[in-house]
Write a protein that holds these residues in place. Sequence first.
Motif, PDB file in Angstrom:
ATOM      1  N   SER A  97     -28.877  16.766  23.126  1.00  0.00           N
ATOM      2  CA  SER A  97     -28.801  16.263  21.756  1.00  0.00           C
ATOM      3  C   SER A  97     -29.773  15.108  21.571  1.00  0.00           C
ATOM      4  O   SER A  97     -30.328  14.578  22.540  1.00  0.00           O
ATOM      5  CB  SER A  97     -27.378  15.808  21.426  1.00  0.00           C
ATOM      6  OG  SER A  97     -26.976  14.743  22.272  1.00  0.00           O
ATOM      7  N   ALA A 135     -28.327  22.773  19.915  1.00  0.00           N
ATOM      8  CA  ALA A 135     -29.608  23.079  19.276  1.00  0.00           C
ATOM      9  C   ALA A 135     -30.780  22.969  20.244  1.00  0.00           C
ATOM     10  O   ALA A 135     -31.856  23.508  19.972  1.00  0.00           O
ATOM     11  CB  ALA A 135     -29.837  22.156  18.088  1.00  0.00           C
ATOM     12  N   ILE A 153     -29.985  15.542  16.282  1.00  0.00           N
ATOM     13  CA  ILE A 153     -29.995  16.956  16.685  1.00  0.00           C
ATOM     14  C   ILE A 153     -28.715  17.200  17.466  1.00  0.00           C
ATOM     15  O   ILE A 153     -28.509  16.607  18.526  1.00  0.00           O
ATOM     16  CB  ILE A 153     -31.218  17.304  17.565  1.00  0.00           C
ATOM     17  CG1 ILE A 153     -32.524  16.992  16.828  1.00  0.00           C
ATOM     18  CG2 ILE A 153     -31.178  18.771  17.989  1.00  0.00           C
ATOM     19  CD1 ILE A 153     -32.787  17.854  15.611  1.00  0.00           C
ATOM     20  N   HIS A 193     -36.330  20.443  11.369  1.00  0.00           N
ATOM     21  CA  HIS A 193     -36.463  20.621  12.817  1.00  0.00           C
ATOM     22  C   HIS A 193     -37.312  21.856  13.088  1.00  0.00           C
ATOM     23  O   HIS A 193     -36.992  22.963  12.627  1.00  0.00           O
ATOM     24  CB  HIS A 193     -35.077  20.768  13.433  1.00  0.00           C
ATOM     25  CG  HIS A 193     -35.079  20.922  14.912  1.00  0.00           C
ATOM     26  ND1 HIS A 193     -33.968  21.336  15.626  1.00  0.00           N
ATOM     27  CD2 HIS A 193     -36.047  20.721  15.841  1.00  0.00           C
ATOM     28  CE1 HIS A 193     -34.245  21.386  16.900  1.00  0.00           C
ATOM     29  NE2 HIS A 193     -35.506  21.027  17.061  1.00  0.00           N
ATOM     30  N   HIS A 198     -40.720  19.749  20.269  1.00  0.00           N
ATOM     31  CA  HIS A 198     -40.053  19.790  18.970  1.00  0.00           C
ATOM     32  C   HIS A 198     -40.500  18.637  18.079  1.00  0.00           C
ATOM     33  O   HIS A 198     -40.954  17.597  18.563  1.00  0.00           O
ATOM     34  CB  HIS A 198     -38.533  19.680  19.154  1.00  0.00           C
ATOM     35  CG  HIS A 198     -37.919  20.812  19.896  1.00  0.00           C
ATOM     36  ND1 HIS A 198     -36.946  21.629  19.355  1.00  0.00           N
ATOM     37  CD2 HIS A 198     -38.127  21.276  21.155  1.00  0.00           C
ATOM     38  CE1 HIS A 198     -36.590  22.533  20.246  1.00  0.00           C
ATOM     39  NE2 HIS A 198     -37.294  22.343  21.351  1.00  0.00           N
ATOM     40  N   GLN A 224     -27.230  24.992  26.589  1.00  0.00           N
ATOM     41  CA  GLN A 224     -27.759  24.197  25.485  1.00  0.00           C
ATOM     42  C   GLN A 224     -26.741  23.131  25.082  1.00  0.00           C
ATOM     43  O   GLN A 224     -26.011  23.300  24.106  1.00  0.00           O
ATOM     44  CB  GLN A 224     -28.092  25.094  24.292  1.00  0.00           C
ATOM     45  CG  GLN A 224     -29.351  25.925  24.487  1.00  0.00           C
ATOM     46  CD  GLN A 224     -29.653  26.793  23.285  1.00  0.00           C
ATOM     47  OE1 GLN A 224     -28.983  27.795  23.042  1.00  0.00           O
ATOM     48  NE2 GLN A 224     -30.660  26.431  22.520  1.00  0.00           N
TER      49      GLN A 224
END
Length: 271
Positions: A44, A63, A59, A99, A90, A41
Motif C-alpha cells: 500500500s 492494488a 493506494i 493511478h 507506477h 498483493q
Amino acid sequence: MDGGKSVTALVSGLRSPDGIEISQSAGRMFWTNMGFGTSIQDGSVMSADFDGSDIKTIIPEGAVYTPKQLTIDDQNHKLYFCDREGMSVHRCDFDGQNHEILILRGDYKTTDIEDPTRWCVGIAVDINNGKFYWTQKGPNRGGKGRIFRTNIDMPFSANALNRSDIETLFVGLSEPVDLGFESETQTLYWTDRGAHPSGNTLNKAYVGEKSPRVQILARQFHEPIGLKVDSINQQVYVTDLGGSLYRVGMDGGGKEVIYRGDGFYTGITVV
C-alpha cells in the motif's frame, strides 16, 4: 531526527514501510508499505502530516504487490513508485487518483514474478527534462542489476509493456537499489547492496552524455538501501540494513555515521 541527536517515532504499527518522501507544497509525507508477503498483493501507499497525524491511505492494499522507493513531482502533484514483485513503475495523484502503470516488465500471473532481473526497485524523476529513471536489481549479489531511463510522457500507441523509448544506461551492476537525482548537474546517485568490491557502495554517474561512467563515492556500507541527495548542503544521506544512517559529501568525501540503531533502515528523506 534532528542532527542525529534525537529520534521520534511519528507513525507506528505499519506493514513493512520502505520508501518515503515529503511534499513541501502539500505539507505531507508519503510512504510505501511492502506488506507482509512478497507473493501476494498486500502492499500500500499512505500519507500523513509532517507530525504523523491525519494518516490517509493513497493506494489501498490489494492494488500493488511490494511497493518500494517512492519519489514526488511536487510541481504536478504526482507520486512515482516502484512495485518490486509487481515488476512495474507506477504514478498517481497525491490523493491516489489517476493511478497508472508506466512500466511493466512481466506478467505477475506467470513465473515472471520469480525472476529478480524483472523487479523494479529504485525510482528518480527529472521533471525538467521529462525523464524518469529506475533500477531492476537482479538476484542477490548476482551482478545482473540494471538502471533504465525513459520519457515521462508515454509514446503514442504504446503501453507499459511495450514501450519503445526505454534506454538501458547501466548493466552488470551488483545489486542497485534506490536512486537519487540532481537535476542541475544531471547526476544520478544510487545505492548498491550487493557484494564487494562494487557492492555495498554509494555510486554516481553523470547521465547527460551517451556513455556515462560509474564513480563509486563511498564503500563499506552494510547493505545500503535508502538515499537522499541534499544538493543545497552538497551531501548525500544513506541508510543501510545494518541499522546505520550515514552522511557523505557529494564528492565522496567525509563519510560519517550520524546515527546507529538496532533496526533495519530503508527509506529516507530530508525536510
